[in-house]
Write an enzyme that holds these catalytic residues in place. Structure first.
Site, PDB file in Angstrom:
ATOM      1  N   LYS A  26     -12.762  18.669  11.386  1.00 23.28           N
ATOM      2  CA  LYS A  26     -13.853  18.805  12.346  1.00 23.28           C
ATOM      3  C   LYS A  26     -13.824  20.223  12.894  1.00 23.28           C
ATOM      4  CE  LYS A  26     -16.369  15.727  15.270  1.00 23.28           C
ATOM      5  NZ  LYS A  26     -16.378  14.600  16.175  1.00 23.28           N
ATOM      6  N   GLU A  66      -6.021  -3.000  -0.979  1.00 22.09           N
ATOM      7  CA  GLU A  66      -6.553  -4.134  -0.202  1.00 22.09           C
ATOM      8  C   GLU A  66      -7.761  -4.780  -0.868  1.00 22.09           C
ATOM      9  OE1 GLU A  66      -5.622  -1.238   0.999  1.00 22.09           O
ATOM     10  OE2 GLU A  66      -4.703  -1.398   2.981  1.00 22.09           O
ATOM     11  N   TRP A  85     -18.445  18.024  10.845  1.00 19.48           N
ATOM     12  CA  TRP A  85     -17.489  17.571   9.836  1.00 19.48           C
ATOM     13  C   TRP A  85     -17.529  18.458   8.597  1.00 19.48           C
ATOM     14  CZ3 TRP A  85     -14.467  13.910  11.715  1.00 19.48           C
ATOM     15  CH2 TRP A  85     -14.973  13.028  12.660  1.00 19.48           C
ATOM     16  N   THR A  95       0.843  -1.202   0.000  1.00 21.42           N
ATOM     17  CA  THR A  95       0.000   0.000   0.000  1.00 21.42           C
ATOM     18  C   THR A  95       0.874   1.246   0.000  1.00 21.42           C
ATOM     19  OG1 THR A  95      -0.054   0.043   2.380  1.00 21.42           O
ATOM     20  CG2 THR A  95      -1.874  -1.075   1.293  1.00 21.42           C
TER      21      THR A  95
HETATM   22  P1  AMP Z   1      -4.619   2.865  -2.663  1.00 21.33           P
HETATM   23  O1  AMP Z   1      -4.675   1.629  -1.879  1.00 21.33           O
HETATM   24  O2  AMP Z   1      -3.277   3.503  -2.707  1.00 21.33           O
HETATM   25  O3  AMP Z   1      -5.199   2.690  -4.032  1.00 21.33           O
HETATM   26  O4  AMP Z   1      -5.537   3.946  -1.914  1.00 21.33           O
HETATM   27  C1  AMP Z   1      -6.882   3.671  -1.611  1.00 21.33           C
HETATM   28  C2  AMP Z   1      -7.537   4.936  -1.157  1.00 21.33           C
HETATM   29  O5  AMP Z   1      -7.591   5.894  -2.207  1.00 21.33           O
HETATM   30  C3  AMP Z   1      -8.981   4.760  -0.742  1.00 21.33           C
HETATM   31  O6  AMP Z   1      -9.109   4.244   0.556  1.00 21.33           O
HETATM   32  C4  AMP Z   1      -9.509   6.182  -0.873  1.00 21.33           C
HETATM   33  O7  AMP Z   1      -9.195   6.965   0.254  1.00 21.33           O
HETATM   34  C5  AMP Z   1      -8.742   6.714  -2.063  1.00 21.33           C
HETATM   35  N1  AMP Z   1      -9.586   6.613  -3.265  1.00 21.33           N
HETATM   36  C6  AMP Z   1      -9.554   5.684  -4.224  1.00 21.33           C
HETATM   37  N2  AMP Z   1     -10.453   5.954  -5.185  1.00 21.33           N
HETATM   38  C7  AMP Z   1     -11.096   7.082  -4.818  1.00 21.33           C
HETATM   39  C8  AMP Z   1     -12.152   7.873  -5.373  1.00 21.33           C
HETATM   40  N3  AMP Z   1     -12.722   7.588  -6.532  1.00 21.33           N
HETATM   41  N4  AMP Z   1     -12.551   8.941  -4.669  1.00 21.33           N
HETATM   42  C9  AMP Z   1     -11.988   9.286  -3.497  1.00 21.33           C
HETATM   43  N5  AMP Z   1     -10.978   8.601  -2.933  1.00 21.33           N
HETATM   44  C10 AMP Z   1     -10.546   7.505  -3.582  1.00 21.33           C
END
Ligand code: AMP
Length: 541
Positions: free
Chosen positions: A438, A331, A443, A186
C-alpha cells in the site's frame, strides 16, 4: 417428496474398484528412489491397495486412525492412497521438505499411528522418530531385502514385507460418505500449520470436477505426469481423477530436475503435466540449453503461485504446449478455478487471449466465489473492483482439524487472496492480502511487478515486497535472481518498467540476490525474504 434414486455413499474404494474393472490394464509407471523404472497396472494398484487394507486390519488399527506418508510420487504411495482411505483410515500426506521440528509438530498434532516413508527420508525420520509420540509403527517403503540394519528406529519394517504377505482379496467397508479420508497441512507461512481434513464425499466430487473438459480435462487418452507432489494437496487430486478416467500415470519419484522430467516425458509419451511455476522454470531452462522439443506433451496445468506471462509464452510459442493456469488452496482440495477460454474468445488477437490466460480462471461448478470490500459487502464482478476473495462449496473446509473456531464468515471461507472477478466469471488474483503493498493509500499488486521483471531476458526469478517509507507508508522493491551468465543492472531493470506499469508503481529499487527463499511447496516465502532484507534501507530514506 424425496427422489427415488439409489443412495450409495461416494467412497474412495469405489474409485479403485472402478479402475480395476474398467481399465485394469492401464499403466502406472514410476521412477523409483533407486533410479530404476517400475511398471504395473491399475489392476495391480487395486490388488496391492487391498493388501495394504489387510495389513492395517492386521495391526488392529481403528477406523479413522491416521496413517502418514513421507513419500515421493510413486506406485507405493498410490496404493496407500486407496488402501488407507478405502479401509476407513485417514491418509495423512506429510511434507518432507518441512523443517524437522515442524514434521514432529504435525505428526503429533495429527496423532499419526503408522508412518510409511521412503529411503530418501531415512535421515529425517531418524532425527524425528523419538519425538513423534503417537507412532506405533514405522514402515520403510522398500523391498524386504533392502531394509537397512541398525537404523535406530524401533520396530522398523519394510513395506514389502508388511503388505507382501497379505491376501489381495478384501471387502471394502461401507460407511458414511462424510467420513474423513485424508488430511493435508497448509504451508503455514504464519503460526502453526493448519490441517484440512477431506472426506470421501468431498474427494469424489472434486475428482469428478477436476476431470471436466474445462477444468483439468483428464481422459483415458492421456498420459499424465504429476510433478506436483502427492504430499501437496493430494497432487491436486490427480490420483483420484486418474482412477476415475483411466489415464496412464507417470510418477517422477525424487528426480525432479529438468533433464529427468524431460526424459521421462519423452519415453512415456506424456501428454499432460501439472506443477508449480518453479518446477517448470527448471524444465524450460534445460530444454532451452539443450535445444530440445516435446514430442507428445500437449498441456500443462500451472498453479500454486501466479504463472508468469513469460512462462505461458515460452510453453505456447516455443514448444506448442497449452498452459492452463489454475488457482487453488489446501483448504479447497485444492481446485478453485481453471483458466480455459470460452468459445467467444477463440477469435481474439493473441495479445487479448494472453490477457485472459494470465487470469487465474473461472470458478469450477461446485465453487461459489465472491469478492468483498473492507465493509464485508460484495463488490461487482466487473473485472476492476478488487477485494477479499471468499469461496464456498462441498470441497471447501468448514473447520480445520482440531481448530478452535471455524474460519468461515457467514458460511464463506476467506481465502486471504485479493482478487477481481470479471463479467465472464474469470477471477484474477492481484495479491495475497498480507503481500499487498500500500503506497500513498493506493494498492500495488506485487504479482504485476514480479511479472514485469520476469519478462526481462536476464531475470530468472523475481519477488516484490513492500518496504516501510516515511512518506508513502510502503514502497515496492524487487528482489531478483539473475539467470546464470546473464547480466542486467539495477538501472536497466528499473528502465524496463517504463510504459509497462503506472510510474508510481515502478519499484524504488532492485536488490540482486543469489536465491529467493522457497517454501516447502515451491512458493516464494516473502516472510523469509523480508528477514533476509531486514537491514535494507530504501534509497533516499
Ligand atoms: P496452498 O494452500 O499452499 O496451496 O496455497 C494456496 C495459496 O497459493 C492461495 O491462497 C494463493 O495465494 C496461492 N496461489 C495458488 N494458485 C495461485 C495462482 N495461480 N496464482 C496466484 N496465487 C496462487
Amino acid at each position: 417428496m424425496l427422489g427415488l434414486m439409489q443412495n450409495q455413499p461416494m467412497l474412495i474404494s469405489s474409485l479403485i474398484d472402478y479402475a480395476e474393472r474398467h481399465h485394469g490394464d492401464g499403466e502406472i509407471v514410476s521412477r523409483r528412489v533407486e533410479g530404476d523404472i517400475h511398471r504395473y497396472t491399475w489392476a495391480d494398484v487395486a490388488k496391492r491397495s487391498r493388501q495394504v487394507a489387510n495389513a492395517l486390519d492386521g495391526m488392529q488399527l481403528k477406523q479413522g486412525s491416521r496413517v502418514a506418508t513421507v513419500a515421493w510420487n510413486g506406485y507405493r504411495h498410490l496404493e496407500l492412497y486407496f488402501g488407507v482411505s478405502g479401509s476407513g483410515r485417514v491418509l495423512h500426506t506429510l511434507n518432507p521438505r518441512l523443517h524437522p521440528d515442524q514434521v514432529v509438530w504435525i505428526a503429533n498434532h495429527a496423532e499419526d499411528e503408522v508412518v510409511c516413508f521412503e529411503t530418501s527420508f531415512l535421515a529425517l525420520i531418524q532425527a524425528v522418530h523419538a519425538r513423534c509420540t503417537t507412532v506405533k509403527q514405522w514402515v520403510l517403503m522398500c523391498d524386504a531385502d533392502k531394509l537397512p540394519a541398525d537404523t535406530g528406529i524401533p520396530g522398523l519394517i519394510s513395506y514389502e514385507a508388511w503388505v507382501g504377505k497379505e491376501a489381495n482379496t478384501y471387502t471394502w467397508p461401507v460407511f458414511d460418505e462424510n467420513t474423513a479420508s485424508s488430511m493435508c497441512y497448509t504451508s503455514g507461512t504464519t503460526g502453526h500449520p493448519k490441517a484440512a481434513l477431506y472426506s470421501h464425499r468431498s474427494t469424489i466430487l472434486h475428482a469428478y470436477a477436476a476431470a471436466l473438459p474445462d477444468v483439468m480435462c483428464i481422459s483415458a487418452r492421456d498420459s499424465i505426469l504429476p510433478v506436483v507432489p502427492m504430499f501437496h494437496v493430494n497432487a491436486w487430486g490427480i490420483p483420484y481423477s486418474a482412477a476415475l478416467t483411466g489415464c496412464k500415470l507417470v510418477f517422477p519419484g525424487p528426480a525432479l530436475d529438468g533433464k529427468s522430467v524431460y526424459e521421462l516425458m519423452e519415453t512415456e509419451g506424456v501428454t499432460y503435466s501439472a506443477g508449480v511455476p518453479t518446477v517448470w522454470q527448471m524444465l524450460l531452462g534445460h530444454m532451452k540449453a539443450n535445444n530440445l522439443k516435446f514430442s507428445t506433451l500437449k498441456r500443462t496445468v500451472i498453479g500454486g503461485s501466479a504463472c508468469p506471462p513469460a512462462m505461458i509464452t515460452a510453453f505456447n510459442d516455443d514448444y506448442g504446449v497449452e498452459v492452463l493456469h489454475a488457482w487453488g488452496m489446501t483448504e479447497l482440495s485444492p481446485l478453485g478455478t481453471l483458466c480455459t477460454l470460452k468459445n467467444k474468445h477463440l477469435g481474439l488477437p493473441e495479445a487479448e487471449k494472453m490477457k485472459i490466460r494470465l487470469k487465474q480462471g473461472r470458478g469450477i461448478y461446485g465453487i461459489d466465489m465472491k469478492i468483498v470490500g473492507d465493509d464485508g459487502n460484495a463488490l461487482p464482478h466487473d473485472g476492476k473492483a478488487y477485494g477479499d476473495l471468499m469461496v464456498k462449496g462441498p470441497w471447501v473446509v468448514r473447520d480445520y482439524y482440531k481448530g478452535e473456531s471455524s474460519p468461515l464468515i457467514n458460511g464463506w471461507f476467506p481465502t486471504g487472496d485479493v482478487a477481481t472477478i470479471d463479467a465472464d466469471g474469470f477471477m484474477q488474483i492481484t495479491d495475497r492480502s498480507k503481500d499487498v503493498i500500500k503506497s500513498g493509500g493506493e494498492w500495488i499488486s506485487s504479482i504485476d511487478i514480479e511479472n514485469i521483471a520476469m519478462a526481462h531476458p536476464a531475470v530468472q526469478m523475481a519477488a516484490c515486497i513492500g518496504m516501510r517509507h516515511p512518506k508513502w507508508d510502503e514502497r515496492p522493491i524487487v528482489a531478483v535472481v539473475k539467470k546464470p551468465g546473464a547480466e542486467v543492472t539495477r538501472d536497466e531493470l528499473i528502465a524496463f518498467y517504463e510504459g509497462k506499469t503506472a510510474k508510481w508503481q515502478v519499484p524504488d529499487d532492485v536488490v540482486f540476490v543469489d536465491a529467493i527463499p522457497l517454501g516447502a511447496t515451491g512458493k516464494m516465502l516473502k516472510t523469509r525474504l523480508r528477514e533476509v532484507l531486514k537491514d535494507y534501507v530504501l534509497p533516499g530514506v
